[in-house]
Design a protein around this motif. Sequence first.
Motif, PDB file in Angstrom:
ATOM      1  N   ARG A  17      -2.248  -2.521  12.825  1.00  0.00           N
ATOM      2  CA  ARG A  17      -1.421  -2.608  12.567  1.00  0.00           C
ATOM      3  C   ARG A  17      -1.377  -2.895  11.067  1.00  0.00           C
ATOM      4  O   ARG A  17      -0.301  -3.458  10.089  1.00  0.00           O
ATOM      5  CB  ARG A  17      -1.493  -4.132  13.914  1.00  0.00           C
ATOM      6  N   LEU A  18      -2.132  -3.847  10.444  1.00  0.00           N
ATOM      7  CA  LEU A  18      -1.761  -4.000   9.340  1.00  0.00           C
ATOM      8  C   LEU A  18      -1.838  -3.965   8.016  1.00  0.00           C
ATOM      9  O   LEU A  18      -0.811  -3.602   7.490  1.00  0.00           O
ATOM     10  CB  LEU A  18      -3.562  -5.477   8.679  1.00  0.00           C
ATOM     11  N   VAL A  19      -2.410  -2.203   8.233  1.00  0.00           N
ATOM     12  CA  VAL A  19      -1.988  -1.392   7.012  1.00  0.00           C
ATOM     13  C   VAL A  19      -0.396  -0.740   7.104  1.00  0.00           C
ATOM     14  O   VAL A  19      -0.084  -0.229   6.148  1.00  0.00           O
ATOM     15  CB  VAL A  19      -2.685  -0.256   6.890  1.00  0.00           C
ATOM     16  N   ARG A  20      -0.011  -0.815   8.350  1.00  0.00           N
ATOM     17  CA  ARG A  20       1.461  -0.275   8.417  1.00  0.00           C
ATOM     18  C   ARG A  20       1.872  -1.772   7.918  1.00  0.00           C
ATOM     19  O   ARG A  20       2.853  -0.769   7.230  1.00  0.00           O
ATOM     20  CB  ARG A  20       1.828  -0.470  10.258  1.00  0.00           C
ATOM     21  N   GLN A  21       2.257  -2.516   8.180  1.00  0.00           N
ATOM     22  CA  GLN A  21       3.098  -3.491   7.198  1.00  0.00           C
ATOM     23  C   GLN A  21       2.598  -3.481   5.898  1.00  0.00           C
ATOM     24  O   GLN A  21       4.125  -3.823   5.317  1.00  0.00           O
ATOM     25  CB  GLN A  21       2.395  -4.827   8.060  1.00  0.00           C
ATOM     26  N   GLN A  22       1.376  -3.117   5.149  1.00  0.00           N
ATOM     27  CA  GLN A  22       0.916  -2.600   4.275  1.00  0.00           C
ATOM     28  C   GLN A  22       1.995  -1.544   3.824  1.00  0.00           C
ATOM     29  O   GLN A  22       2.689  -1.403   2.999  1.00  0.00           O
ATOM     30  CB  GLN A  22       0.090  -2.866   3.511  1.00  0.00           C
ATOM     31  N   VAL A  23       2.169  -1.585   4.439  1.00  0.00           N
ATOM     32  CA  VAL A  23       2.298   0.237   3.985  1.00  0.00           C
ATOM     33  C   VAL A  23       4.353  -0.025   4.174  1.00  0.00           C
ATOM     34  O   VAL A  23       5.340   0.639   3.079  1.00  0.00           O
ATOM     35  CB  VAL A  23       2.554   1.897   4.409  1.00  0.00           C
ATOM     36  N   GLU A  24       4.882  -0.754   5.058  1.00  0.00           N
ATOM     37  CA  GLU A  24       5.374  -0.433   5.301  1.00  0.00           C
ATOM     38  C   GLU A  24       6.134  -1.354   4.108  1.00  0.00           C
ATOM     39  O   GLU A  24       7.618  -1.447   3.481  1.00  0.00           O
ATOM     40  CB  GLU A  24       6.544  -1.153   6.172  1.00  0.00           C
ATOM     41  N   ARG A  57       0.620  -1.285  -0.270  1.00  0.00           N
ATOM     42  CA  ARG A  57      -0.408   0.023  -0.570  1.00  0.00           C
ATOM     43  C   ARG A  57       1.360   1.321   0.032  1.00  0.00           C
ATOM     44  O   ARG A  57       1.676   1.499   0.673  1.00  0.00           O
ATOM     45  CB  ARG A  57      -0.960   0.056   1.307  1.00  0.00           C
ATOM     46  N   ARG A  58       0.441   2.686  -0.250  1.00  0.00           N
ATOM     47  CA  ARG A  58       1.172   3.556  -1.072  1.00  0.00           C
ATOM     48  C   ARG A  58       0.242   4.201   0.622  1.00  0.00           C
ATOM     49  O   ARG A  58      -0.786   4.605   0.601  1.00  0.00           O
ATOM     50  CB  ARG A  58       0.828   4.500  -2.281  1.00  0.00           C
ATOM     51  N   GLY A  59       0.941   5.670   0.765  1.00  0.00           N
ATOM     52  CA  GLY A  59       0.537   6.307   1.868  1.00  0.00           C
ATOM     53  C   GLY A  59       1.416   6.474   3.065  1.00  0.00           C
ATOM     54  O   GLY A  59       1.953   5.883   2.883  1.00  0.00           O
ATOM     55  N   SER A  60       0.210   6.449   4.322  1.00  0.00           N
ATOM     56  CA  SER A  60       0.716   6.600   5.450  1.00  0.00           C
ATOM     57  C   SER A  60      -0.572   6.196   6.585  1.00  0.00           C
ATOM     58  O   SER A  60      -1.493   6.352   6.524  1.00  0.00           O
ATOM     59  CB  SER A  60       1.828   7.951   5.766  1.00  0.00           C
ATOM     60  N   VAL A  61      -0.045   5.636   7.901  1.00  0.00           N
ATOM     61  CA  VAL A  61      -1.183   5.280   8.634  1.00  0.00           C
ATOM     62  C   VAL A  61      -1.081   6.788   9.717  1.00  0.00           C
ATOM     63  O   VAL A  61       0.546   7.042  10.163  1.00  0.00           O
ATOM     64  CB  VAL A  61      -1.261   3.867   9.925  1.00  0.00           C
TER      65      VAL A  61
END
Length: 159
Positions: free
Chosen positions: A97-104, A46-50
């Motif tokens: 938590r999941l989206v942070r992993q995707q962003v990383e 994923r692009r972007g930021s949390v």
Amino acid sequence: ALVDSKRQPLEKGLGAVASAKNAPFGHASTQLLHESQSSGWSGPMRRGSVSERYVKCNKAGCPCGHEDNARHGPYFSVSRVVKGRTQSRWLDGEQARLVRQQVEAGQRFRKDLEAYWQACERWADAQLNALEATSQEAAKKGASKQRSKPRSSPRSKRS
């Protein structure tokens, strides 16, 4: 599976690039391909930021209105820019938590992709330099370039 512009599997396409004849950076490209396959490029990215926010509501009687450390939250959101506009989506803690992993994973992908682009550009420069060197050698040997013939007859000047 990812495909290139010729609808070939991307892995096959990059492998063909890496093993191309007279490729001084072939090994580097092959190594990058191998790293890409083992680095998790295949998972969701994923692009972007949390963002994590704690807010004050300013409602009468709420402790957040008069206590400095009192806040509501955490509230999580993921944001990214699409066509010049920011798109955001609220998340709960587990989703965050999941989206942070995707962003990383997306950030690692961009970093690896940039390294791949740099390797490809060095490879392309090496091919260009080799071509220039061949042209210079031919010029030293007395070879000359063919002159192009005019496509139309010269215009006559009328007074």
